[in-house]
Design a protein around this motif. Structure first.
Motif, PDB file in Angstrom:
ATOM      1  N   SER A   1      42.644  34.008  60.078  1.00 42.24           N
ATOM      2  CA  SER A   1      42.962  34.551  61.440  1.00 42.24           C
ATOM      3  C   SER A   1      42.099  34.097  62.670  1.00 42.24           C
ATOM      4  O   SER A   1      41.012  33.572  62.187  1.00 42.24           O
ATOM      5  CB  SER A   1      43.214  35.973  61.474  1.00 42.24           C
TER       6      SER A   1
ATOM      7  N   ASP B   1      42.453  42.050  63.015  1.00 48.12           N
ATOM      8  CA  ASP B   1      42.327  40.765  63.852  1.00 48.12           C
ATOM      9  C   ASP B   1      43.776  40.352  64.091  1.00 48.12           C
ATOM     10  O   ASP B   1      43.907  40.153  65.445  1.00 48.12           O
ATOM     11  CB  ASP B   1      41.671  39.847  63.086  1.00 48.12           C
TER      12      ASP B   1
ATOM     13  N   ASP C   1      38.066  42.360  67.492  1.00 47.46           N
ATOM     14  CA  ASP C   1      36.971  42.087  68.752  1.00 47.46           C
ATOM     15  C   ASP C   1      35.550  41.791  68.331  1.00 47.46           C
ATOM     16  O   ASP C   1      34.556  42.125  69.147  1.00 47.46           O
ATOM     17  CB  ASP C   1      36.908  43.051  69.778  1.00 47.46           C
TER      18      ASP C   1
ATOM     19  N   HIS D   1      39.799  35.186  64.516  1.00 45.15           N
ATOM     20  CA  HIS D   1      38.341  35.500  64.316  1.00 45.15           C
ATOM     21  C   HIS D   1      37.868  35.694  63.123  1.00 45.15           C
ATOM     22  O   HIS D   1      36.668  36.044  62.774  1.00 45.15           O
ATOM     23  CB  HIS D   1      38.104  36.826  65.291  1.00 45.15           C
TER      24      HIS D   1
ATOM     25  N   GLY E   1      44.904  42.315  66.875  1.00 46.81           N
ATOM     26  CA  GLY E   1      44.122  42.217  68.444  1.00 46.81           C
ATOM     27  C   GLY E   1      42.827  43.171  68.155  1.00 46.81           C
ATOM     28  O   GLY E   1      42.636  43.568  69.431  1.00 46.81           O
TER      29      GLY E   1
END
Length: 552
Positions: free
Chosen positions: A283, A245, A251, A285, A248
């Motif tokens: 974090s 996460d 998702d 998500h 990036g």
């Protein structure tokens, strides 16, 4: 001053099912900065486009909110598919043994062989001591095979030795090392929490976990999933999700249920240790304010806690039957723990298969409501497979969630095991989805993949809810045919209600202005399709925060 609304992208000429009661249908969506800024007609949405806006003509395809799985063990599934000897949910014991022999021929001596799945009834029917069956396959590799429910393990002699399990090893709390009646030596069968002895020795490394996270992400996107709850994590699992996460690369919206007592590791975590994990691995998500407690086991091995005896039951009667005997946490301790977790802001998911365990979980939630008032936390009964009618209305009264997993509401490889120990009448009361909805309860969908579910495909689960029959006709008959529900009743379990269980109802779960652009595009409408057609649904595109993360 007039503010002109513009969009990064517009998606038009579509058949949009929003799951937003204020605007159920539309034909176009405008997205800006990963969020939905407008939903409406083609002309209204195209008016929000400028020279830089990306225009996507969907040619009449069906669009709906992305789906959620609120009870899965994704990394266990990813590790299984990537690294283990896996034979599927419906394989024979011989096929499992053949897979071990094949894997042993390719594996260096003393390296572990892990895999599954097998069924307890089939293994017992061989009449052979379990470890001896595996010893005949290999004596130079430790072997540990997980059953179809992921509650039990089958070991060979080498694995028992490596794990230090012998006649003097005590049974851990909540688990049992099955032993020979005469010698007291372990037979190679470990039940429930005893499996933590093995998992404490056989741990995936960081690279395997990273690969499993990528595998899960891509697999979920292909299925149209945009979020999930991992129903039981330890620190290495948390670290792998967190790394992805922060980079990036996750998702997915993800909720992590931290284990106080866990089949993944030995011991009991303190409240302070759980607080540390919640904070350290938070974090964008990854949401860690969730706890998992185990109240009982599973029905086929007679470890689920029921109000009535198992069948056949030659050595018990109504006079000596103890419904609390299979509870893994005594009710008083359970109530105090749920009160404390509620006070600390943790949502508790309680594994409860039998109706006695379900009642214990509801009693603990009621105790928390009395002690703390309604905190706004919607604690969950995980699985909610069997419910006594007396308890049906308590979910709505307590603001508790009835989570439906695994996909046992239609005939499947586990059904025979249910019939053998519960009988047909009780088995057909499994997952009373319609009755719970009629009683005002909020429900969510979970696969429990890879436990008792061959895959994480939500469309199969959705199809089964509509008929209570196996969508592909692989197993005859129905389970509780009177509990079938409509498509309109079922979809919130996978979308709006599911998002609420992550605490993200304001963020996602429906197609509405202000919400995250988490969408799935199908080649046809779900409405008017047969259950088999719905089960065979294959998304053509999945969007997460406005980005295309999968396209077929």
């Amino acid at each position: 001053m007039t503010v002109t609304l513009t969009a990064d992208s517009v998606w038009f000429n579509a058949d949009v099912l929003t799951l937003d009661p204020g605007q159920p249908r539309a034909s176009a969506i405008a997205i800006h900065g990963g969020r939905i800024v407008a939903v409406g007609s083609d002309q209204d949405i195209l008016n929000l486009a400028n020279a830089q806006t990306r225009r996507h003509d969907l040619h009449g395809r069906f669009v709906m909110p992305g789906l959620f799985d609120t009870h899965a063990h994704p990394l266990l599934g990813g590790l299984r598919d990537l690294f283990e000897a896996s034979v599927g949910q419906n394989a024979s014991i011989q096929k499992m043994l053949d897979a071990v022999i094949e894997r042993a021929a390719k594996t260096k001596a003393e390296r572990w062989i892990t895999g599954g799945a097998w069924h307890l009834g089939q293994l017992e029917a061989t009449g052979v001591e379990p470890r001896l069956l595996l010893d005949a396959c290999t004596s130079i590799h430790p072997v540990a095979l997980t059953d179809a429910t992921y509650h039990h393990m089958w070991l060979n002699s080498a694995a028992l030795a490596v794990c230090g399990i012998d006649a003097s090893t005590p049974d851990p709390a909540g688990g049992r090392i099955v032993r020979d009646a005469v010698s007291g030596e372990p037979t190679g069968l470990l039940l429930e929490a005893a499996t933590a002895i093995v998992r404490d020795v056989v741990r995936p490394d960081a690279d395997q976990l990273r690969e499993a996270v990528r595998y899960v992400r891509d697999s979920f996107h292909r299925l149209g999933l945009v979020g999930f709850k991992d129903a039981l994590v330890d620190e290495p699992y948390l670290r792998a999700y967190h790394e992805a996460d922060v980079a990036g690369a996750l998702d997915l919206h993800a909720a992590m249920h931290l284990g106080r007592r866990s089949t993944l590791e030995l011991g009991v975590k303190s409240f302070d240790e759980l607080e540390r994990l919640r904070v350290q691995y938070q974090s964008p998500h990854l949401h860690n304010s969730f706890i998992k407690l185990f109240l009982d086991g599973v029905a086929p091995s007679r470890t689920a806690a029921f109000l009535q005896p198992y069948l056949p039951c030659d050595d018990c009667s109504a006079q000596n039957f103890d419904p609390d005997a299979q509870l893994l946490i005594d009710p008083e301790t359970l109530a105090q723990e749920v009160i404390e977790f509620d006070r600390r802001g943790f949502v508790v998911k309680m594994h409860a298969v039998g109706d006695r365990a379900v009642r214990a979980g509801l009693d603990a939630i009621e105790a928390a409501r009395h002690a703390n008032g309604f905190s706004g936390l919607r604690h969950e009964i995980g699985h909610t497979a069997f419910i006594d009618p007396v308890d049906m209305g308590r979910f709505a009264a307590l603001g508790a969630v009835a989570e439906m997993s695994p996909r046992l509401w239609f005939p499947n490889p586990v059904t025979a095991g249910q019939y053998a120990v519960l009988g047909p009448a009780r088995t057909n009361r499994c997952h009373q989805i319609k009755s719970l909805l009629d009683a005002g309860a909020e429900l969510s969908y979970g696969s429990d993949w890879p436990a008792a579910a061959a895959d994480a495909n939500p469309w199969i689960g959705l199809a089964g809810m509509l008929t209570r029959r196996n969508p592909f006709g692989l197993f005859e008959g129905a389970v509780g045919a009177d509990q079938a529900i409509s498509l309109e009743q079922a979809l919130p379990l996978f979308t709006t209600s599911a998002a609420r269980t992550l605490g993200l109802e304001a963020v996602t779960g429906a197609i509405a202005p202000g919400k995250s652009a988490d969408l799935v595009v199908l080649d046809r409408s779900l409405q008017g399709q047969t259950a088999r057609d719905i089960a065979q649904t294959q998304p053509t595109m999945t969007l997460f925060e406005g980005r295309v993360v999968f396209e077929r």
